[in-house]
Scaffold this active site. Structure first.
Site, PDB file in Angstrom:
ATOM      1  N   HIS A 229      -4.297  40.867-107.143  1.00 42.84           N
ATOM      2  CA  HIS A 229      -5.447  41.352-107.903  1.00 42.84           C
ATOM      3  C   HIS A 229      -4.923  42.219-109.037  1.00 42.84           C
ATOM      4  CE1 HIS A 229      -9.680  42.471-108.554  1.00 42.84           C
ATOM      5  NE2 HIS A 229      -9.186  43.639-108.917  1.00 42.84           N
ATOM      6  N   CYS A 230      -5.156  41.794-110.277  1.00 40.21           N
ATOM      7  CA  CYS A 230      -4.656  42.505-111.451  1.00 40.21           C
ATOM      8  C   CYS A 230      -5.684  43.549-111.878  1.00 40.21           C
ATOM      9  CB  CYS A 230      -4.387  41.520-112.594  1.00 40.21           C
ATOM     10  SG  CYS A 230      -3.670  42.300-114.066  1.00 40.21           S
ATOM     11  N   VAL A 231      -5.266  44.810-111.850  1.00 36.94           N
ATOM     12  CA  VAL A 231      -6.170  45.898-112.224  1.00 36.94           C
ATOM     13  C   VAL A 231      -6.464  45.855-113.715  1.00 36.94           C
ATOM     14  CG1 VAL A 231      -6.467  48.393-112.214  1.00 36.94           C
ATOM     15  CG2 VAL A 231      -5.309  47.278-110.318  1.00 36.94           C
TER      16      VAL A 231
ATOM     17  N   GLY B  17      -8.872  43.086-114.299  1.00 35.39           N
ATOM     18  CA  GLY B  17     -10.119  43.245-113.569  1.00 35.39           C
ATOM     19  C   GLY B  17     -10.510  42.022-112.774  1.00 35.39           C
ATOM     20  N   THR B  18      -9.565  41.174-112.423  1.00 33.16           N
ATOM     21  CA  THR B  18      -9.848  39.969-111.660  1.00 33.16           C
ATOM     22  C   THR B  18      -8.622  39.581-110.856  1.00 33.16           C
ATOM     23  OG1 THR B  18     -10.661  37.687-111.793  1.00 33.16           O
ATOM     24  CG2 THR B  18      -9.087  38.385-113.460  1.00 33.16           C
TER      25      THR B  18
END
Length: 340
Positions: free
Chosen positions: A191-193, A196-197
């Site tokens: 999950h890439c901060v 955002g997805t």
């Protein structure tokens, strides 16, 4: 407190009205993701804006060689565009794939073999099949998605062991529930901060292209900043700002370059970050040797699946396939390009 109330009440009403008009700001997770996106875009604008505002020679070079700045602006715009495309893309949710499979199964189902329900009483219902026979409470058959998932696992696997405890959907191999998105993601990577997805089966290629463009943009910007420092002497405050930005840019370049190399390796071997880091925690990968990539189809096939959008679900390899992939490479294998 009473003195501040006349000033706080209008502010609270304005905030509530803003949250009502912008639903994305009412959710703390979406609000923090939006702020990170704005911060990332602002950071890009700061790096390019400093050169335009304070480097007169850079502006002269732009007028003298417009193609140079044109290519840079094109790369800059393409990087930001790819960022928003990747951020807004779906990683491949299980619920979406399950819906597609069920719709396709309902579309191609033979109408003559469907069951007809007749309500004989208000308190109970009897199911009458075309072939004959009835059952008041038949055992619930597996759905088309459940049958598809079971075919990806070895025979004898129970569907209960494959059901997510949060989404209550059957998980194919390489699937994981993301607690940030609150959904199960096919071929979950991470999950890439900043985006955002999640990064999964359907947007891993977009993510790779984004970090590739970001790396190229960082290298080009770093060259321009070094060229700016090598020119004639400038005021100390300009040199201090440029050195600070140069340090931030160098750290960012190291990070995205290592990220690009790492994800290139994952794509070539058909792995995910989650499978590589949590290999011993995944039940069906615990007994597989670390140097064996169970889902790899060869470099060419792996690249084709990622670049051409082949989103087929991977089945667990058989014992014979694992034994074949665990064989050490020989000179003949090298000549035959076994790795490809």
């Amino acid at each position: 407190m009473g003195v501040c109330c006349p000033f706080l009440q209008p502010w609270d009403r304005a905030r509530d009205q803003c949250l009502l008009n912008l639903p994305c700001l009412s959710d703390p997770v979406r609000r923090s993701s939006l702020l990170l996106k704005l911060a990332l875009v602002a950071l890009h604008l700061v790096f390019i804006g400093f050169l335009f505002l304070f480097d007169a020679e850079f502006i002269e070079k732009t007028k003298r060689d417009p193609w140079y700045m044109g290519c840079y602006i094109l790369l800059f715009s393409a990087t930001l565009l790819q960022y928003f495309v990747t951020s807004g893309s779906s990683p491949g949710y299980v619920v979406d794939a399950m819906r597609d499979v069920c719709e396709a199964s309902a579309m191609y189902r033979n109408p003559s073999t469907t069951s007809i329900q007749h309500a004989s009483r208000k308190s109970e219902s009897v199911v009458v099949n075309v072939e004959g026979g009835s059952a008041s409470c038949p055992r619930r058959p597996p759905t088309p998605w459940g049958k598809l998932v079971l075919d990806l696992y070895p025979p004898g696997t129970s569907i209960r062991n494959l059901t997510c405890g949060y989404c209550h959907v059957e998980q194919p191999p390489r699937t994981k529930h993301c607690h940030d998105c609150d959904r199960c993601v096919l071929q979950f990577d991470h999950h890439c901060v900043w985006l955002g997805t999640c990064i999964g089966q359907k947007n891993h290629s977009k993510f790779w292209w984004y970090i590739c463009e970001e790396t190229t943009l960082c290298i080009w910007t770093l060259i321009m900043y070094v060229d700016y420092l090598s020119n004639v002497a400038k005021p100390w405050w300009k040199n201090a700002i440029i050195r600070l930005l140069l340090v931030i840019l160098a750290i960012s370049l190291i990070f995205v370059l290592l990220l690009l190399i790492f994800h290139s390796y994952l794509i070539l071997t058909n792995q995910s970050t989650y499978e590589l880091v949590r290999r011993r925690r995944i039940p069906y990968m615990r007994n597989i040797p670390g140097r064996v990539h169970p889902f790899s189809r060869g470099i060419r096939r792996n690249l084709y699946n990622v670049c051409c959008g082949n989103y087929n679900l991977d089945s667990l390899p058989t014992a014979f396939e694992l034994e074949d992939r665990s064989r050490p490479y020989t000179c003949i294998d090298m000549l035959k390009c076994r790795c490809c």
